[in-house]
Every structure is written in structure tokens, then in C-alpha cells.
Design a protein around this motif. Structure first.
Motif, PDB file in Angstrom:
ATOM      1  N   THR A 134     -14.955 -52.728 -48.246  1.00  0.00           N
ATOM      2  CA  THR A 134     -14.766 -52.711 -46.803  1.00  0.00           C
ATOM      3  C   THR A 134     -15.987 -52.077 -46.156  1.00  0.00           C
ATOM      4  N   PRO A 135     -16.788 -52.869 -45.433  1.00  0.00           N
ATOM      5  CA  PRO A 135     -18.013 -52.315 -44.860  1.00  0.00           C
ATOM      6  C   PRO A 135     -17.739 -51.407 -43.686  1.00  0.00           C
ATOM      7  N   LYS A 136     -18.665 -50.496 -43.465  1.00  0.00           N
ATOM      8  CA  LYS A 136     -18.587 -49.598 -42.324  1.00  0.00           C
ATOM      9  C   LYS A 136     -19.342 -50.217 -41.152  1.00  0.00           C
ATOM     10  N   ALA A 137     -18.684 -50.305 -40.018  1.00  0.00           N
ATOM     11  CA  ALA A 137     -19.306 -50.937 -38.858  1.00  0.00           C
ATOM     12  C   ALA A 137     -20.404 -50.056 -38.288  1.00  0.00           C
ATOM     13  N   ALA A 138     -21.470 -50.707 -37.850  1.00  0.00           N
ATOM     14  CA  ALA A 138     -22.565 -49.974 -37.227  1.00  0.00           C
ATOM     15  C   ALA A 138     -22.324 -49.857 -35.730  1.00  0.00           C
ATOM     16  N   GLU A 139     -22.875 -48.813 -35.159  1.00  0.00           N
ATOM     17  CA  GLU A 139     -22.724 -48.607 -33.720  1.00  0.00           C
ATOM     18  C   GLU A 139     -23.617 -49.587 -32.964  1.00  0.00           C
ATOM     19  N   ASN A 140     -23.016 -50.361 -32.091  1.00  0.00           N
ATOM     20  CA  ASN A 140     -23.768 -51.356 -31.320  1.00  0.00           C
ATOM     21  C   ASN A 140     -24.325 -50.704 -30.064  1.00  0.00           C
ATOM     22  N   GLN A 141     -25.602 -50.320 -30.115  1.00  0.00           N
ATOM     23  CA  GLN A 141     -26.219 -49.611 -29.011  1.00  0.00           C
ATOM     24  C   GLN A 141     -26.890 -50.584 -28.053  1.00  0.00           C
ATOM     25  N   THR A 142     -26.875 -50.245 -26.785  1.00  0.00           N
ATOM     26  CA  THR A 142     -27.582 -51.032 -25.794  1.00  0.00           C
ATOM     27  C   THR A 142     -29.066 -50.686 -25.842  1.00  0.00           C
ATOM     28  N   ILE A 143     -29.873 -51.537 -25.173  1.00  0.00           N
ATOM     29  CA  ILE A 143     -31.312 -51.280 -25.131  1.00  0.00           C
ATOM     30  C   ILE A 143     -31.595 -49.959 -24.419  1.00  0.00           C
ATOM     31  N   GLN A 144     -30.808 -49.676 -23.373  1.00  0.00           N
ATOM     32  CA  GLN A 144     -31.002 -48.414 -22.647  1.00  0.00           C
ATOM     33  C   GLN A 144     -30.766 -47.215 -23.561  1.00  0.00           C
ATOM     34  N   GLN A 145     -29.727 -47.294 -24.402  1.00  0.00           N
ATOM     35  CA  GLN A 145     -29.420 -46.193 -25.316  1.00  0.00           C
ATOM     36  C   GLN A 145     -30.510 -46.025 -26.365  1.00  0.00           C
ATOM     37  N   VAL A 146     -31.032 -47.147 -26.872  1.00  0.00           N
ATOM     38  CA  VAL A 146     -32.100 -47.082 -27.870  1.00  0.00           C
ATOM     39  C   VAL A 146     -33.324 -46.377 -27.298  1.00  0.00           C
ATOM     40  N   ILE A 147     -33.676 -46.721 -26.061  1.00  0.00           N
ATOM     41  CA  ILE A 147     -34.852 -46.112 -25.425  1.00  0.00           C
ATOM     42  C   ILE A 147     -34.630 -44.624 -25.168  1.00  0.00           C
ATOM     43  N   LEU A 148     -33.459 -44.270 -24.632  1.00  0.00           N
ATOM     44  CA  LEU A 148     -33.192 -42.863 -24.329  1.00  0.00           C
ATOM     45  C   LEU A 148     -33.085 -42.016 -25.584  1.00  0.00           C
ATOM     46  N   ASN A 149     -32.613 -42.591 -26.684  1.00  0.00           N
ATOM     47  CA  ASN A 149     -32.475 -41.834 -27.925  1.00  0.00           C
ATOM     48  C   ASN A 149     -33.821 -41.473 -28.542  1.00  0.00           C
ATOM     49  N   ILE A 150     -34.893 -42.097 -28.058  1.00  0.00           N
ATOM     50  CA  ILE A 150     -36.220 -41.735 -28.549  1.00  0.00           C
ATOM     51  C   ILE A 150     -36.605 -40.340 -28.070  1.00  0.00           C
ATOM     52  N   ILE A 151     -36.128 -39.960 -26.882  1.00  0.00           N
ATOM     53  CA  ILE A 151     -36.462 -38.654 -26.299  1.00  0.00           C
ATOM     54  C   ILE A 151     -35.447 -37.622 -26.776  1.00  0.00           C
ATOM     55  N   PRO A 152     -35.880 -36.603 -27.522  1.00  0.00           N
ATOM     56  CA  PRO A 152     -34.925 -35.625 -28.054  1.00  0.00           C
ATOM     57  C   PRO A 152     -34.461 -34.633 -26.995  1.00  0.00           C
ATOM     58  N   THR A 153     -33.183 -34.324 -26.999  1.00  0.00           N
ATOM     59  CA  THR A 153     -32.678 -33.246 -26.154  1.00  0.00           C
ATOM     60  C   THR A 153     -32.854 -31.899 -26.843  1.00  0.00           C
ATOM     61  N   ASN A 154     -32.927 -31.928 -28.172  1.00  0.00           N
ATOM     62  CA  ASN A 154     -33.166 -30.726 -28.967  1.00  0.00           C
ATOM     63  C   ASN A 154     -33.965 -31.143 -30.187  1.00  0.00           C
ATOM     64  N   ILE A 155     -35.248 -30.817 -30.203  1.00  0.00           N
ATOM     65  CA  ILE A 155     -36.120 -31.284 -31.271  1.00  0.00           C
ATOM     66  C   ILE A 155     -35.719 -30.720 -32.623  1.00  0.00           C
ATOM     67  N   PHE A 156     -35.170 -29.515 -32.644  1.00  0.00           N
ATOM     68  CA  PHE A 156     -34.759 -28.924 -33.916  1.00  0.00           C
ATOM     69  C   PHE A 156     -33.542 -29.650 -34.481  1.00  0.00           C
ATOM     70  N   ALA A 157     -32.624 -30.075 -33.599  1.00  0.00           N
ATOM     71  CA  ALA A 157     -31.492 -30.884 -34.052  1.00  0.00           C
ATOM     72  C   ALA A 157     -31.975 -32.235 -34.553  1.00  0.00           C
ATOM     73  N   GLY A 158     -32.987 -32.802 -33.877  1.00  0.00           N
ATOM     74  CA  GLY A 158     -33.546 -34.075 -34.322  1.00  0.00           C
ATOM     75  C   GLY A 158     -34.189 -33.958 -35.692  1.00  0.00           C
ATOM     76  N   MET A 159     -34.869 -32.849 -35.949  1.00  0.00           N
ATOM     77  CA  MET A 159     -35.466 -32.630 -37.267  1.00  0.00           C
ATOM     78  C   MET A 159     -34.404 -32.458 -38.336  1.00  0.00           C
ATOM     79  N   ALA A 160     -33.338 -31.734 -37.983  1.00  0.00           N
ATOM     80  CA  ALA A 160     -32.260 -31.508 -38.945  1.00  0.00           C
ATOM     81  C   ALA A 160     -31.574 -32.817 -39.323  1.00  0.00           C
ATOM     82  N   LYS A 161     -31.437 -33.726 -38.347  1.00  0.00           N
ATOM     83  CA  LYS A 161     -30.794 -35.010 -38.611  1.00  0.00           C
ATOM     84  C   LYS A 161     -31.764 -36.047 -39.168  1.00  0.00           C
ATOM     85  N   GLY A 162     -33.063 -35.745 -39.146  1.00  0.00           N
ATOM     86  CA  GLY A 162     -34.049 -36.708 -39.619  1.00  0.00           C
ATOM     87  C   GLY A 162     -34.239 -37.865 -38.660  1.00  0.00           C
ATOM     88  N   SER A 163     -34.080 -37.637 -37.354  1.00  0.00           N
ATOM     89  CA  SER A 163     -34.264 -38.686 -36.352  1.00  0.00           C
ATOM     90  C   SER A 163     -35.758 -38.910 -36.158  1.00  0.00           C
TER      91      SER A 163
END
Length: 488
Positions: A134-163
């Protein structure tokens, strides 16, 4: 008469790292295939050797590589951006790199769709015997979300998650500012450059155990798969690998020759260690250190280019994954008896290309992102489950294409910006070039340049002589003082 000394035996040539990696890869695959006939899930050998020793050693090696990815990517991009303080240079390298990455990904999807219509991988498939997961569904993000997710709200959290996109974004801003301020922030520049040198030394230490880790990775992979897990999907596997081969030997080599006029065969010979490493680890991120080192020392790409394009490519350039996704759409459509329109196939090209942006360069992520593509064209998500059982075999091949695409684009960009050392590339030696034979940059690049350079000690402008030399080399300072006293 003096007795002659016994003749010394001729020294046997030492096997280089590439040879050891190839030997461990083949040996691990053979041992795994043999064990697959005798080892059964749940028995002693499977529990303690395959899922015990092989799993721990193999994954331990992969984790060692992944351990240094975030600090290496962050520091290398900061240093690379700082050396490209000119906005025109940064825009030329950055814009050209992203454009070429997206172009090659779109071509990869088109190739996969074309080949799949010729091979028909999904016709005559018994779905009941294949669909088990049973596959796990991926989150279907909009183009706006993809662009905004490039900008970190917390760079240390981004490093911890490997974003990776967030890390790259912040590192680019920091590096550009450091390069613009120049000698005013020489201490900070010096820290990042020396820390980057520490990471490169750590890479060389970790790579010494690469053959051992690769051997156990391959043993576990082929023991668990065996031939019985591969045969039902053999047509689909061959279709994907045919697409990967066309992308590698035709598309990439043509792009490389057209944009650089260098010998593609010689490039592949020097690039084999990276390709073998990608095949065994199935992780674009884990290949970043070796990829950068190979491009700089064997191909002749300037560090300021490789330190920017390779981490970026590991994040947004997923040509191999795009080929798998394109072939999987045709495979699932044929297996379920669904006719897709031309508009649906165009949607596959756009979606697969967009899905590659921000996709983590880790093993197995391609099948998760495939659910987004399936949802876009209206295919049953259960079709992803048919591919998950053989994903490891596909993942090894598509990772090779991903990292090779990074190397080809990086070489093209370096040539376009005049930062490709052709004398290094033309060197017949497949091994790393002697640093003494390569023209070094006038700017400090590693630890030694900061401590022994007689004229320059800071990035971005001429500064004072290194004030830390006496702390790092106290013995040298003492000898210098003694010599001065003797002269007086």
C-alpha cells in the motif's frame, strides 16, 4: 668482492579506489544472488547476517556520507557565493544552471514516454500477483507553496530536516553578503573556508571505507530481491534502463560535446567513480562530496562553480527519476487498461518536471513523488505499489543519471563562464591530478592558503598578514625568531 644485495621484488601496482568500488559492487551482487536461493526470511542467516550485519554496515556507511551533506553543502555554497560577489557572475551561473537542469528533465520525460509506447511494459501483467504494497500518498503542493517553501522561516529547523532548497537559499544570501563586504568580514569568511576544508578532509577519510559499505549494501539488496522478485516486472525494468541509457549516452554526451567540445568518452572514464558510487548508494545527496571532488580534481571545474551547481543539482535535477515516472505512467495505464489523452501526457511532462524541484535526494523518494504524477493524470494510486517492490533496482540506475546530469551541466556552465581548466581534463591520468600541476586560484581556497599565503589572507580584498599563524605554528615562529637573532 662485496656480496650483492638480493634483488627486491617488483612492487605490485596498488588498486585504485575506482577498482575497489567496482570489485565490491560485483562481489556483493554475486554473493547476494547466491544467498537469495538459500536464505529465507526469518531464518538465522537472514535475521543476523542480512538484516543484522549487512544492514548495519551498509546503512552505517550511507549515514556517514549523509552526515556531512548539510554542513558541506552549506559551507561550500557560502564560500562559492562569496567568491562570486559580482551579481552578473552569480546570475549567469545560477540562471544558466537552473535552465539546463529543467531542460534535461523535460527531455527525460519525453524520452521515457516515447520508449514506453514502443515496449508496452504494462501489457499482459497479472496485477493480483504484483500489487502487494500500500503506497503512501505524496502531498500535492501548489506552485505557490513550492516557491514559498524555498524561503525558510527557521534556518536551523530547515537544516535539521535536511530541506536542501531552504539551506541553499540561505547559504546563497549569506555568501553573497560576505563576498560583498569583503575584508570587513574576513574572519567570518575565513571560518567558512577553513570549515569547508575540514569537511573535504572528512570526506577523504569516509571514502576509504567505501568498498566495505558498498559490498554489504549490495549483498542485502540482491539477497532480498533475488530473481523471483524481479522477473514479473522485467519488461518495465528494461524499459526504464533503456530510457536511462539514451539519456546518458545520447542526450548528455551530445549536450557535453555541443557546449564544451570536449571528448565525452574521456569524461565518462574520469566520472566512473561517481557513477558507481551513485549506483550503490541510490542517494544523490550522498554523492555530493565525491561528485564535487571529481569535477574539481579530474574534470577541471573551478570550485566556485562546482560548489554551487552540484548541491543545487542534487535538489532540483532528477532526470533519472523523471524517466522512471514517465515510463511508470504508461506502464500503469496499460496495466489497468486506461487510455490516456495527449493532454494527459503533456500534464505528465509538466508535473514530472515540476515534481523534481525540491525532491529530496534520498533513496526511494521517486515512488513517493510518483503518486503526485498519477493523481494529476487520474491513474489509480495503487499502481505505485507495483513499482515499490522493484524500486531499489530502479533507484540505483536513476541515481546514476541524476548525478551524471549534475556533472555534465556543471561542466557546461564552467566552460561557458571560462572556469573549466582543460589541461586538467585532457590529462590522461584517470586518477586525481597532482595539485602542483594545476594553476591555483589567486584567492584562498583552503586552510593552507590562509596560513601561508604571503600577500593575501582574506576573501574579498587584501588584508593584513595572517595574525593566527603564530598560534597555529608556534614551532615555526620560534625557529623564525631564533634565526633572526643569529643573523643579528
Amino acid at each position: 668482492m662485496q656480496a650483492q644485495a638480493p634483488c627486491s621484488k617488483a612492487k605490485r601496482p596498488k588498486l585504485n579506489q575506482t577498482t575497489w568500488i567496482l570489485i565490491s559492487l560485483i562481489a556483493g551482487a554475486l554473493v547476494g544472488i547466491i544467498l537469495s536461493f538459500f536464505v529465507h526470511k526469518g531464518d538465522v542467516v537472514s535475521a543476523y547476517f542480512i538484516e543484522g550485519v549487512c544492514y548495519v554496515v551498509g546503512q552505517g556507511f550511507v549515514r556517514l556520507m549523509q552526515m556531512i551533506v548539510v554542513p558541506l553543502v552549506f559551507c561550500s555554497i557560502v564560500v562559492g557565493a562569496a567568491s562570486m560577489s559580482d551579481p552578473k557572475m552569480l546570475g549567469k551561473i545560477g540562471g544558466g544552471t537552473i535552465a539546463m537542469y529543467l531542460l534535461t528533465t523535460a527531455l527525460a520525460v519525453l524520452i521515457a514516454l516515447g520508449i514506453s509506447h514502443l515496449t508496452n511494459p504494462g501489457l499482459g501483467l497479472d496485477l493480483d500477483s504484483v500489487v502487494r504494497v500500500t503506497p503512501k500518498a505524496a502531498e500535492n503542493q501548489t506552485i505557490q507553496q513550492v516557491i514559498l517553501n524555498i524561503i525558510p522561516t527557521n534556518i536551523f529547523a530547515g537544516m535539521a530536516k535536511g530541506s536542501m532548497l531552504q539551506i541553499i537559499f540561505f547559504a546563497l544570501m549569506l555568501g553573497f553578503i560576505l563576498g560583498h563586504l569583503g575584508s570587513k568580514v574576513g574572519t567570518v569568511n575565513r571560518f567558512f573556508t577553513q570549515f569547508n576544508a575540514v569537511m573535504m578532509r572528512m570526506i577523504s577519510i569516509i571514502l576509504k571505507v567505501a568498498p566495505i559499505g558498498i559490498f554489504f549494501l549490495m549483498v542485502r539488496t540482491f539477497t532480498n530481491l533475488g530473481f523471483t522478485g524481479v522477473l514479473p516486472m522485467l519488461n518495465f525494468i528494461l524499459t526504464v534502463y533503456l530510457g536511462l541509457a539514451i539519456q546518458l549516452f545520447i542526450v548528455y554526451m551530445l549536450i557535453l560535446f555541443i557546449f564544451t567540445r570536449i571528448n565525452p568518452i574521456h569524461f565518462l572514464k574520469k566520472y566512473i567513480p561517481v557513477m558507481l558510487f551513485a549506483f550503490t548508494t541510490s542517494s544523490s545527496n550522498a554523492c555530493i562530496p565525491l561528485n564535487m571532488e571529481t569535477l574539481e580534481k579530474r574534470i577541471g571545474v573551478h570550485p566556485k562553480v562546482a560548489s554551487f551547481t552540484i548541491p543545487l543539482g542534487a535538489t532540483i535535477n532528477m532526470d533519472g527519476t523523471a524517466i522512471m515516472q514517465g515510463a511508470a505512467v504508461v506502464f500503469a495505464a496499460q496495466a489497468f487498461g486506461i487510455d490516456l489523452t495527449t493532454a494527459a501526457f503533456l500534464s505528465v511532462v509538466v508535473t514530472a518536471t515540476a515534481a523534481s524541484i525540491g525532491t529530496a535526494g534520498v533513496p526511494g523518494v521517486g515512488t513517493i513523488m510518483l503518486t503526485m504524477v498519477f493523481t494529476t493524470v487520474g491513474l489509480p494510486v495503487e499502481g505505485v505499489a507495483m513499482i515499490m517492490g522493484i524500486d531499489r533496482i530502479l533507484d540505483m540506475g536513476r541515481t546514476v543519471i541524476n548525478v551524471t546530469g549534475d556533472g555534465v551541466v556543471t561542466t557546461c556552465i564552467a566552460n561557458a563562464t571560462g572556469l573549466l581548466k582543460r589541461d586538467v581534463f585532457k590529462n590522461d591520468s584517470i586518477q586525481a591530478v597532482n595539485p602542483e600541476d594545476v594553476d591555483l586560484s589567486t584567492e584562498p581556497q583552503d586552510y593552507n592558503d590562509f596560513t601561508i599565503a604571503p600577500e593575501r589572507s582574506e576573501i574579498g580584498g587584501a588584508g593584513n598578514m595572517d595574525k593566527f599563524a603564530e598560534l597555529e605554528y608556534p614551532a615555526k615562529k620560534q625557529k623564525t625568531e631564533q634565526k633572526a637573532q643569529q643573523e643579528h
